[in-house]
Design an enzyme around this catalytic site. Structure first.
Site, PDB file in Angstrom:
ATOM      1  N   TYR A 153      68.038 -24.680  48.761  1.00 37.12           N
ATOM      2  CA  TYR A 153      67.078 -23.518  49.110  1.00 37.12           C
ATOM      3  C   TYR A 153      66.916 -22.611  48.115  1.00 37.12           C
ATOM      4  O   TYR A 153      67.937 -21.989  47.891  1.00 37.12           O
ATOM      5  CB  TYR A 153      67.197 -23.188  50.470  1.00 37.12           C
ATOM      6  CG  TYR A 153      66.233 -22.073  50.860  1.00 37.12           C
ATOM      7  CD1 TYR A 153      65.075 -22.464  51.216  1.00 37.12           C
ATOM      8  CD2 TYR A 153      66.253 -20.572  51.288  1.00 37.12           C
ATOM      9  CE1 TYR A 153      63.811 -21.500  51.525  1.00 37.12           C
ATOM     10  CE2 TYR A 153      65.576 -19.797  51.405  1.00 37.12           C
ATOM     11  CZ  TYR A 153      64.166 -20.259  51.736  1.00 37.12           C
ATOM     12  OH  TYR A 153      63.315 -19.452  52.072  1.00 37.12           O
ATOM     13  N   ASP A 248      71.331 -20.614  40.907  1.00 35.14           N
ATOM     14  CA  ASP A 248      70.821 -19.830  42.157  1.00 35.14           C
ATOM     15  C   ASP A 248      72.074 -19.227  43.139  1.00 35.14           C
ATOM     16  O   ASP A 248      72.377 -20.081  43.801  1.00 35.14           O
ATOM     17  CB  ASP A 248      69.931 -20.539  43.076  1.00 35.14           C
ATOM     18  CG  ASP A 248      69.444 -19.685  44.342  1.00 35.14           C
ATOM     19  OD1 ASP A 248      69.810 -18.586  44.419  1.00 35.14           O
ATOM     20  OD2 ASP A 248      68.310 -20.157  44.991  1.00 35.14           O
ATOM     21  N   LYS A 281      71.143 -11.138  48.139  1.00 35.72           N
ATOM     22  CA  LYS A 281      71.900 -10.877  49.445  1.00 35.72           C
ATOM     23  C   LYS A 281      72.878  -9.747  49.020  1.00 35.72           C
ATOM     24  O   LYS A 281      72.755  -8.516  49.229  1.00 35.72           O
ATOM     25  CB  LYS A 281      72.459 -12.279  49.871  1.00 35.72           C
ATOM     26  CG  LYS A 281      71.312 -12.938  50.279  1.00 35.72           C
ATOM     27  CD  LYS A 281      71.724 -14.113  51.033  1.00 35.72           C
ATOM     28  CE  LYS A 281      70.474 -14.830  51.740  1.00 35.72           C
ATOM     29  NZ  LYS A 281      69.988 -16.243  51.276  1.00 35.72           N
TER      30      LYS A 281
END
Ligand SMILES: *Cc1c(COP(=O)(O)O)cnc(C)c1O
Length: 441
Positions: A153, A248, A281
């Site tokens: 994702y 990522d 995050k």
């Protein structure tokens, strides 16, 4: 203090009332789908407050929190140094739309800690960072195609909401309504950890591929590592065909190690580096902040220096950067990741031992403060294998733990997170709660 959990039905009246109220105005009652408990059923817990390793819901029930806002809360909730930094920044102003010293400090800190990065740009969400990284990779290479892996994702940008089509010669299919097939026609989707399929994909399309984007340790199909040979092949093929390798690390950055997952792979593959990285995050410590970066040559293609446009009203927000900086400073204290890694491993090994003692198939894995587990005999290696696991069994486990005040991710395809605030006692409580459940099966 812990509240008694008497009956899951009678104690959740306020959560239920809030969910009903929310559903009248907010689609599904939530502002991000996984929060709705659709995969596991039941009523989502509306959080009232959080401290350390715990949060309390609207009915005053305390939970040991293994989500930590899906990763950012690596220090636990309400860390005093972070609170102090945020309070101070807040009093100086919320947002200016003009540059600040703190953005420079945060960029310096990130570039110093992640050796593959020479320049970074700050944005406000992981989605924005991944989307911008792809635009930049396309602009820098002059190519259109991108490779992604099934189960990874990268946020919800149109071109990335895609699953594998019928073969490598064809293109992927959108996974969301509202994404026209033309928009994903340049997105190639390959099976995770499948070296031969990746080689075939590059052989067919390699000269048109701008970038390959990968979650190096995938936390969006529970917890699945890219094998070292697979990662090595990703690196070699990108180099051979002139495509950019984009890590990522929105989830893994500063979560699995101070240098991110790339530092973990560099231990097994000498000299290993991605060309670009996407962060989020943890770098915001719970505030909206993300980043993408890479080599100077690539990053200088970005506006206002180069022709690739990218912008943001709240990018590098002064309060968010204060929160991120204070968080990154705590992570650099000696022994931080050793302690976090040990605590996380003790949870996974404790759960595994408890399940095995009761004859329940169970396996798990972790790196730093990120973990995953499966009610299975061996770790799955790709998305199809994760999705084939027993979800009714997971859902029973999830609700049994929730009713006893242990909050895991409400879907079996999500990873879990341990923070520095989780004590040995919290882990022990979590393991003994699971042991009771396994013994009762
Ligand atoms: C969470 C996540 C994103 C998206 O970040 P948002 O801030 O939710 O937009 C992208 N990539 C990975 C690997 C993630 O875990």
């Amino acid at each position: 203090m812990a509240q008694p959990n008497i009956s899951p039905v009678s104690t959740h009246t306020r959560n239920e009332a809030l969910f009903e109220r929310a559903k009248k105005l907010i689609p599904g009652g939530v502002n991000s789908p996984v929060r709705a408990f659709k995969a596991v059923g039941g009523t989502p817990r509306f959080v009232q407050r959080a401290q350390g390793a715990y949060f309390w819901d609207a009915d005053g029930t305390r939970y040991i929190d293994y989500i930590g806002s899906w990763g950012p809360m690596i220090l636990g909730h309400g860390h005093p140094a972070v609170i102090e930094a945020v309070q101070k920044a807040m009093l100086e102003g919320f947002s200016y739309g003009a540059p600040t010293e703190r953005e420079v400090e945060l960029a310096e800190e990130i570039v110093r800690l992640v050796p593959s990065l020479e320049m970074v740009r700050l944005v406000s969400s992981g989605t924005e960072a991944a989307m911008s990284a792809i635009r930049l990779a396309r602009g820098a290479t002059g190519r259109s195609k991108i490779i992604k892996f099934e189960g990874c994702y990268h946020g919800h940008a149109d071109a990335l909401l895609v699953k594998a089509g019928s073969g490598l010669a064809t293109f992927g299919n959108p996974t969301s309504a509202g994404v026209p097939p033309e928009v994903v026609q340049h997105t190639l989707v390959v099976e995770y950890n499948h070296i031969r399929q990746l080689e075939e994909c590059f052989a067919l399309h390699g000269k048109e591929v701008a970038c390959l984007m990968i979650e190096p340790i995938c936390g969006n199909m529970n917890f699945v590592r890219a094998s070292v040979p697979f990662m090595q092949r990703c690196r070699e093929l990108c180099t051979q065909y002139g495509a950019l390798l984009i890590f990522d690390e929105v989830m893994t950055g500063f979560r699995v190690a101070l240098g991110g997952a790339q530092s973990v792979y560099a231990k097994s593959i000498p000299g290993f580096k991605p060309d670009m990285s996407v962060l989020g995050k943890v770098i915001g410590g719970g505030m909206p902040l993300a980043a993408f970066g890479g080599t100077r040559a690539v990053m200088e293609q970005l506006a206002p220096m180069g022709p690739v446009y990218q912008a943001g009203t709240l990018s590098g927000n002064p309060v968010a950067t204060a929160c991120g900086l204070a968080t990154l400073r705590e992570l650099q204290k000696p022994g931080f990741y050793d302690a976090l890694g040990a605590r996380t491993r003790s949870l996974v090994s404790g759960l595994t031992a408890a399940a095995h003692k009761a004859g329940v198939p169970f396996c798990g894995d972790s790196e730093g403060g990120m973990f995953g587990f499966f009610l299975l005999g061996q770790l799955p290696q790709n998305y199809a294998a994760v999705m084939a696991t027993n979800s009714p069994a997971f859902n029973r486990f999830f609700h049994a733990m929730l009713d006893k005040g242990v909050y895991y991710a409400p879907a079996l395809y999500e990873a879990g997170f341990v923070s520095a605030a989780h004590s040995a006692q919290d882990i022990e409580t979590s393991v003994s709660t699971a042991a009771e459940f396994f013994a009762g099966l």
